[in-house]
Design a protein around this motif. Structure first.
Motif, PDB file in Angstrom:
ATOM      1  N   SER A  90       0.855  -1.185   0.000  1.00  0.00           N
ATOM      2  CA  SER A  90       0.000   0.000   0.000  1.00  0.00           C
ATOM      3  C   SER A  90       0.889   1.231   0.000  1.00  0.00           C
ATOM      4  O   SER A  90       2.101   1.133   0.133  1.00  0.00           O
ATOM      5  CB  SER A  90      -0.924   0.012   1.222  1.00  0.00           C
ATOM      6  OG  SER A  90      -0.173   0.270   2.385  1.00  0.00           O
ATOM      7  N   SER A 114      -1.349   0.848   7.637  1.00  0.00           N
ATOM      8  CA  SER A 114      -2.071  -0.189   6.885  1.00  0.00           C
ATOM      9  C   SER A 114      -2.755  -1.169   7.822  1.00  0.00           C
ATOM     10  O   SER A 114      -3.916  -1.534   7.621  1.00  0.00           O
ATOM     11  CB  SER A 114      -1.116  -0.947   5.966  1.00  0.00           C
ATOM     12  OG  SER A 114      -0.588  -0.096   4.978  1.00  0.00           O
ATOM     13  N   LYS A 116      -6.842  -1.583   8.260  1.00  0.00           N
ATOM     14  CA  LYS A 116      -7.515  -2.857   7.991  1.00  0.00           C
ATOM     15  C   LYS A 116      -8.287  -3.323   9.218  1.00  0.00           C
ATOM     16  O   LYS A 116      -9.427  -3.769   9.116  1.00  0.00           O
ATOM     17  CB  LYS A 116      -6.514  -3.921   7.557  1.00  0.00           C
ATOM     18  CG  LYS A 116      -7.192  -5.227   7.161  1.00  0.00           C
ATOM     19  CD  LYS A 116      -6.274  -6.108   6.375  1.00  0.00           C
ATOM     20  CE  LYS A 116      -6.971  -7.215   5.662  1.00  0.00           C
ATOM     21  NZ  LYS A 116      -7.590  -8.229   6.401  1.00  0.00           N
TER      22      LYS A 116
END
Length: 177
Positions: free
Chosen positions: A148, A155, A159
């Motif tokens: 990413s 990240s 998530k």
């Protein structure tokens, strides 16, 4: 994408034999270092067993030995606190020894001074050990390793937040069928 200069050149110029790695060790911060121990440890030995997971260190109550830094509270390097805590340990130990009876006018025995130092050290370091372990788990999770355009920590947090929001919506009947 590619790396900006001089990173490609540095990687190319680095011999494989010059690249090292080492495992990161940590363990829960012990509640105390000094505890009543067996007669064999009354001489100041460290507790421990061969093989398997190493238990926290145990110093005999009356020993004139203490531990500090990684010997007392090892932590993985993911918060950058290991060296900082060791330096703080050294300052705290010097202050504890200054209050010890060998100074001449102190009313604190060496054992009491070391016990107070250890209790304060472990209380201070416990938060850092826990934060380091949490960071290691976060930074090495599958979410953090996903490709990413953000940091690994960001990240993983994104998530996990998305999963939490989705689970909450599904719990209210708002999920996608």
């Amino acid at each position: 994408g590619s790396w900006h200069e001089p990173i490609p050149q540095l990687l190319q110029d680095t011999a494989a034999a010059d690249i090292t790695g080492y495992p990161a060790y940590d363990r829960p911060c012990p509640a105390a270092l000094r505890q009543p121990t067996s007669a064999g440890e009354a001489l100041g030995g460290l507790g421990g067993e061969a093989g398997g997971e190493v238990p926290p260190p145990t110093l005999a109550t009356e020993t004139r030995v203490t531990l500090l830094g990684d010997a007392a509270h090892p932590m993985s390097p993911f918060k950058g606190q290991g060296a900082n805590q060791a330096l703080l340990d050294g300052i705290a130990l010097a202050r504890a020894l200054r209050s010890h009876e060998l100074r001449g006018d102190a009313h604190v025995s060496l054992g009491a001074a070391l016990s107070m130092f250890e209790a304060d050290m472990l209380e201070r370091a416990r938060r850092k050990v826990r934060a380091s372990r949490d960071a290691a788990e976060l930074l090495h999770s599958p979410e953090a390793m996903a490709k990413s355009n953000s940091t690994r920590a960001r990240s993983a947090r994104d998530k996990r937040q998305l999963e939490s929001t989705t689970a909450a919506e599904e719990g209210r009947g708002g999920g996608i069928a």
